[in-house]
Scaffold this active site. Structure first.
Site, PDB file in Angstrom:
ATOM      1  N   CYS A 169     -20.945 -11.869  -2.391  1.00  0.00           N
ATOM      2  CA  CYS A 169     -20.461 -10.081  -3.299  1.00  0.00           C
ATOM      3  C   CYS A 169     -19.894  -9.389  -3.059  1.00  0.00           C
ATOM      4  CB  CYS A 169     -20.969 -10.385  -4.967  1.00  0.00           C
ATOM      5  SG  CYS A 169     -19.709  -9.791  -5.479  1.00  0.00           S
ATOM      6  N   CYS A 175     -21.206  -6.152  -5.606  1.00  0.00           N
ATOM      7  CA  CYS A 175     -22.902  -6.389  -5.957  1.00  0.00           C
ATOM      8  C   CYS A 175     -23.689  -4.770  -5.432  1.00  0.00           C
ATOM      9  CB  CYS A 175     -23.092  -8.092  -5.557  1.00  0.00           C
ATOM     10  SG  CYS A 175     -23.369  -8.822  -6.986  1.00  0.00           S
ATOM     11  N   ASN A 180     -11.102   2.570  -3.240  1.00  0.00           N
ATOM     12  CA  ASN A 180     -10.734   0.893  -2.786  1.00  0.00           C
ATOM     13  C   ASN A 180     -11.186   1.477  -1.572  1.00  0.00           C
ATOM     14  OD1 ASN A 180      -8.893  -1.150  -2.232  1.00  0.00           O
ATOM     15  ND2 ASN A 180      -9.014  -1.204  -4.984  1.00  0.00           N
ATOM     16  N   HIS A 195     -23.214  -9.686 -11.602  1.00  0.00           N
ATOM     17  CA  HIS A 195     -22.241 -10.585 -11.448  1.00  0.00           C
ATOM     18  C   HIS A 195     -21.635 -11.394 -12.202  1.00  0.00           C
ATOM     19  CE1 HIS A 195     -20.391 -12.247  -7.783  1.00  0.00           C
ATOM     20  NE2 HIS A 195     -20.259 -13.486  -8.356  1.00  0.00           N
ATOM     21  N   ASN A 251      -7.349  -7.286 -13.271  1.00  0.00           N
ATOM     22  CA  ASN A 251      -7.073  -8.322 -13.005  1.00  0.00           C
ATOM     23  C   ASN A 251      -8.176  -9.176 -13.330  1.00  0.00           C
ATOM     24  OD1 ASN A 251      -4.693  -7.648 -12.024  1.00  0.00           O
ATOM     25  ND2 ASN A 251      -5.204  -7.453 -10.295  1.00  0.00           N
ATOM     26  N   GLY A 261      -4.425 -13.242  -9.341  1.00  0.00           N
ATOM     27  CA  GLY A 261      -4.939 -13.174  -8.267  1.00  0.00           C
ATOM     28  C   GLY A 261      -6.648 -12.040  -7.930  1.00  0.00           C
ATOM     29  N   SER A 281      -9.832 -11.566  -6.668  1.00  0.00           N
ATOM     30  CA  SER A 281     -10.350 -11.608  -5.680  1.00  0.00           C
ATOM     31  C   SER A 281     -11.738 -12.211  -5.986  1.00  0.00           C
ATOM     32  CB  SER A 281     -10.043 -10.632  -4.810  1.00  0.00           C
ATOM     33  OG  SER A 281     -10.267  -9.289  -4.747  1.00  0.00           O
ATOM     34  N   HIS A 296     -16.892 -10.451  -9.315  1.00  0.00           N
ATOM     35  CA  HIS A 296     -17.937  -9.748 -10.091  1.00  0.00           C
ATOM     36  C   HIS A 296     -16.907  -9.107 -11.497  1.00  0.00           C
ATOM     37  CE1 HIS A 296     -21.585  -7.262  -9.397  1.00  0.00           C
ATOM     38  NE2 HIS A 296     -20.906  -6.303 -10.239  1.00  0.00           N
ATOM     39  N   HIS A 349     -15.226  -6.527 -12.664  1.00  0.00           N
ATOM     40  CA  HIS A 349     -14.746  -4.705 -11.962  1.00  0.00           C
ATOM     41  C   HIS A 349     -13.202  -4.709 -11.899  1.00  0.00           C
ATOM     42  CE1 HIS A 349     -13.068  -7.691  -9.827  1.00  0.00           C
ATOM     43  NE2 HIS A 349     -12.174  -6.792  -9.104  1.00  0.00           N
ATOM     44  N   GLN A 382     -10.197  -1.479 -11.821  1.00  0.00           N
ATOM     45  CA  GLN A 382      -9.306  -0.439 -10.978  1.00  0.00           C
ATOM     46  C   GLN A 382      -8.756   0.422 -11.809  1.00  0.00           C
ATOM     47  OE1 GLN A 382      -7.381  -1.931  -7.279  1.00  0.00           O
ATOM     48  NE2 GLN A 382      -7.607  -4.145  -8.249  1.00  0.00           N
ATOM     49  N   HIS A 399      -1.972   2.105 -21.261  1.00  0.00           N
ATOM     50  CA  HIS A 399      -1.559   3.419 -21.337  1.00  0.00           C
ATOM     51  C   HIS A 399      -1.806   5.102 -22.038  1.00  0.00           C
ATOM     52  CE1 HIS A 399       1.886   0.218 -20.092  1.00  0.00           C
ATOM     53  NE2 HIS A 399       1.162   0.257 -19.354  1.00  0.00           N
ATOM     54  N   HIS A 438      -2.479   2.939 -26.596  1.00  0.00           N
ATOM     55  CA  HIS A 438      -3.147   1.678 -26.230  1.00  0.00           C
ATOM     56  C   HIS A 438      -3.242   0.426 -24.979  1.00  0.00           C
ATOM     57  CE1 HIS A 438       0.802   2.090 -25.089  1.00  0.00           C
ATOM     58  NE2 HIS A 438       1.605   1.033 -24.035  1.00  0.00           N
ATOM     59  N   HIS A 440      -2.101  -3.131 -23.411  1.00  0.00           N
ATOM     60  CA  HIS A 440      -1.615  -4.289 -22.852  1.00  0.00           C
ATOM     61  C   HIS A 440      -2.973  -5.472 -22.416  1.00  0.00           C
ATOM     62  CE1 HIS A 440       2.114  -2.811 -24.198  1.00  0.00           C
ATOM     63  NE2 HIS A 440       1.515  -1.345 -23.043  1.00  0.00           N
ATOM     64  N   GLU A 459      13.814 -17.248 -17.361  1.00  0.00           N
ATOM     65  CA  GLU A 459      12.477 -15.654 -17.321  1.00  0.00           C
ATOM     66  C   GLU A 459      13.628 -14.817 -15.850  1.00  0.00           C
ATOM     67  OE1 GLU A 459       9.445 -17.777 -18.205  1.00  0.00           O
ATOM     68  OE2 GLU A 459       9.498 -16.906 -19.733  1.00  0.00           O
TER      69      GLU A 459
HETATM   70  P1  H2U Z   1      -8.833  -7.103  -7.854  1.00  0.00           P
HETATM   71  O1  H2U Z   1      -9.206  -6.796  -8.947  1.00  0.00           O
HETATM   72  O2  H2U Z   1      -7.724  -7.879  -7.558  1.00  0.00           O
HETATM   73  O3  H2U Z   1      -9.841  -8.406  -7.179  1.00  0.00           O
HETATM   74  O4  H2U Z   1      -9.000  -6.307  -6.552  1.00  0.00           O
HETATM   75  C1  H2U Z   1     -10.370  -6.124  -5.921  1.00  0.00           C
HETATM   76  C2  H2U Z   1     -10.256  -5.081  -5.000  1.00  0.00           C
HETATM   77  O5  H2U Z   1     -11.108  -3.983  -4.682  1.00  0.00           O
HETATM   78  C3  H2U Z   1      -9.100  -4.609  -4.201  1.00  0.00           C
HETATM   79  O6  H2U Z   1      -8.246  -3.842  -4.741  1.00  0.00           O
HETATM   80  C4  H2U Z   1     -10.668  -3.740  -3.741  1.00  0.00           C
HETATM   81  C5  H2U Z   1      -9.492  -4.277  -3.002  1.00  0.00           C
HETATM   82  O7  H2U Z   1      -8.767  -3.669  -1.706  1.00  0.00           O
HETATM   83  N1  H2U Z   1     -12.220  -4.118  -2.459  1.00  0.00           N
HETATM   84  C6  H2U Z   1     -12.473  -2.879  -1.838  1.00  0.00           C
HETATM   85  O8  H2U Z   1     -11.941  -1.463  -1.865  1.00  0.00           O
HETATM   86  N2  H2U Z   1     -13.561  -3.129  -0.623  1.00  0.00           N
HETATM   87  C7  H2U Z   1     -14.248  -4.086  -0.491  1.00  0.00           C
HETATM   88  O9  H2U Z   1     -15.009  -4.148   0.001  1.00  0.00           O
HETATM   89  C8  H2U Z   1     -13.546  -5.058  -0.983  1.00  0.00           C
HETATM   90  C9  H2U Z   1     -12.569  -5.057  -2.162  1.00  0.00           C
HETATM   91 ZN    ZN Z   2     -21.839  -9.468  -6.900  1.00  0.00          ZN
END
Ligand code: H2U
Ligand code: ZN
Length: 332
Positions: A46, A49, A71, A108, A146, A152, A154, A157, A159, A161, A274, A288, A290, A309
């Site tokens: 991961c 982690c 990010n 995790h 997400n 979607g 990835s 763990h 998390h 954004q 929001h 609020h 969503h 839709e």
């Molecule tokens: P998700 O919330 O859609 O899983 O996205 C995880 C974010 O984590 C994604 O925007 C970032 C991806 O760019 N990321 C990192 O910044 N570093 C990493 O090592 C992997 C994922």
């Molecule tokens: Zn993890």
């Protein structure tokens, strides 16, 4: 109305949704989704982690609380100096921004629902602090999560954004205009009026406490969509009182517990906050969250926004009232 097609109005987004309750029992022969396997406490594969190497090459510290980092693959750049075209029908604007990732916990296998009140409160504090700090440089700070592969996401763990940018994204801009127009006309904030009327009616309430209401909104488009609202005027996350943060942790545990219980599966969703953008006079804004979950009838049957839709407007079969009832029955 519970057995006849009708359209409902969303005053927050100025959109309509087609409701077709008579179709609710239609047979399903479409795609089945996999139920995910349980996760370990720590996963060496991961990238979120503690101590592990991320995809961008950096190593995470051995963090033991909430951990926030920039990010490695940001959608926005802090120094964007795009050479944009701006000519009649071919319009573009440059945009500057910053993207961050929030690891909710070093564990995790935990989720917002299962991590315990203290850790959940630490996440809420982080949401508020990041919003406050990033608002100094950016007009809009969008906090979101997400959850689940079908959304979607990835990585399992826990998390979320943060995308902060010096522009108002389309969804926020419409909500800003709609709330401003409502305050002009009615002298109270739209979502404060709405929360109080929903609380009195009760039929779409999932759960509530002294400070918060979780409701399947009258205008919900996703089957089990929820709007989470404070019952007092609050412009944005930094404006939440200590007591409102505590009661937010409590109602999140209830709501997310009901979600996970509903189809006996970690419930996938996109959720986000929001609140008043840094640039606006805050009076028309009501904070609020969503919650947009894709599941429709079981852990394996999801709703797709396709056909009418994409070309007409959102449509649902299950009424918001029935969805709220099912969620109430799944409360922990
Ligand atoms: P998700 O919330 O859609 O899983 O996205 C995880 C974010 O984590 C994604 O925007 C970032 C991806 O760019 N990321 C990192 O910044 N570093 C990493 O090592 C992997 C994922
Ligand atoms: Zn993890």
């Amino acid at each position: 109305m519970s057995d006849h097609p009708h359209r409902r109005y969303n005053p927050l987004s100025d959109r309509w949704v087609l409701v077709s309750p008579q179709r609710d029992q239609r047979p399903w022969q479409g795609q089945l989704e996999d139920t995910p396997a349980p996760e370990p406490h720590y996963s060496e594969d991961c990238y979120l982690c503690p101590g592990n190497q991320r995809a961008g090459g950096q190593h995470n510290p051995n963090y033991d609380d909430v951990f926030v980092f920039d990010n490695d693959f940001p959608a926005l750049l802090t120094d964007s100096a795009a050479d944009v075209e701006n000519n009649g029908l071919f319009r573009a604007d440059p945009v500057r921004g910053r993207c961050r990732v929030i690891c909710y916990s070093p564990r995790h296998d935990l989720t917002l629902a299962s991590m315990g009140k203290a850790q959940l409160l630490a996440v809420i504090e982080t949401w508020a602090r990041e919003t406050e700090q990033l608002s100094k440089d950016y007009q809009c700070v969008q906090i979101f999560e997400n959850r689940g592969a079908t959304m979607g996401c990835s990585n399992a763990h826990p998390h979320g954004q943060i995308w902060a940018l010096d522009a108002l994204p389309s969804e926020i801009k419409v909500e800003d205009q709609q709330q401003a127009a409502y305050l002009d006309q009615h002298a109270t904030p739209l979502l404060l009026d709405y929360a109080q009327q929903e609380l009195a009616k009760g039929e779409r309430t999932v759960c509530s406490n002294a400070d918060w209401l979780a409701v399947v909104p009258w205008w919900a488009t996703w089957p089990f969509e929820v709007l989470l609202l404070p019952l007092q005027p609050v412009a944005n996350l930094p404006a939440l009182s200590e007591a409102q943060r505590e009661s937010l942790a409590a109602i999140l545990q209830q709501l997310l517990g009901a979600y996970d219980q509903l189809f006996a599966v970690p419930f996938p969703y996109s959720m986000g906050w929001h609140g008043a953008p840094a640039s606006t006079a805050a009076t028309h804004w009501q904070l609020h969250a969503h919650f947009y979950p894709p599941l429709l009838r079981s852990a394996t049957v999801r709703k797709h926004m396709v056909g009418f839709e994409m070309l007409g407007e959102s449509q649902r079969d299950l009424t918001p009232e029935r969805a709220a009832q099912q969620l109430r029955e799944a409360l922990p």
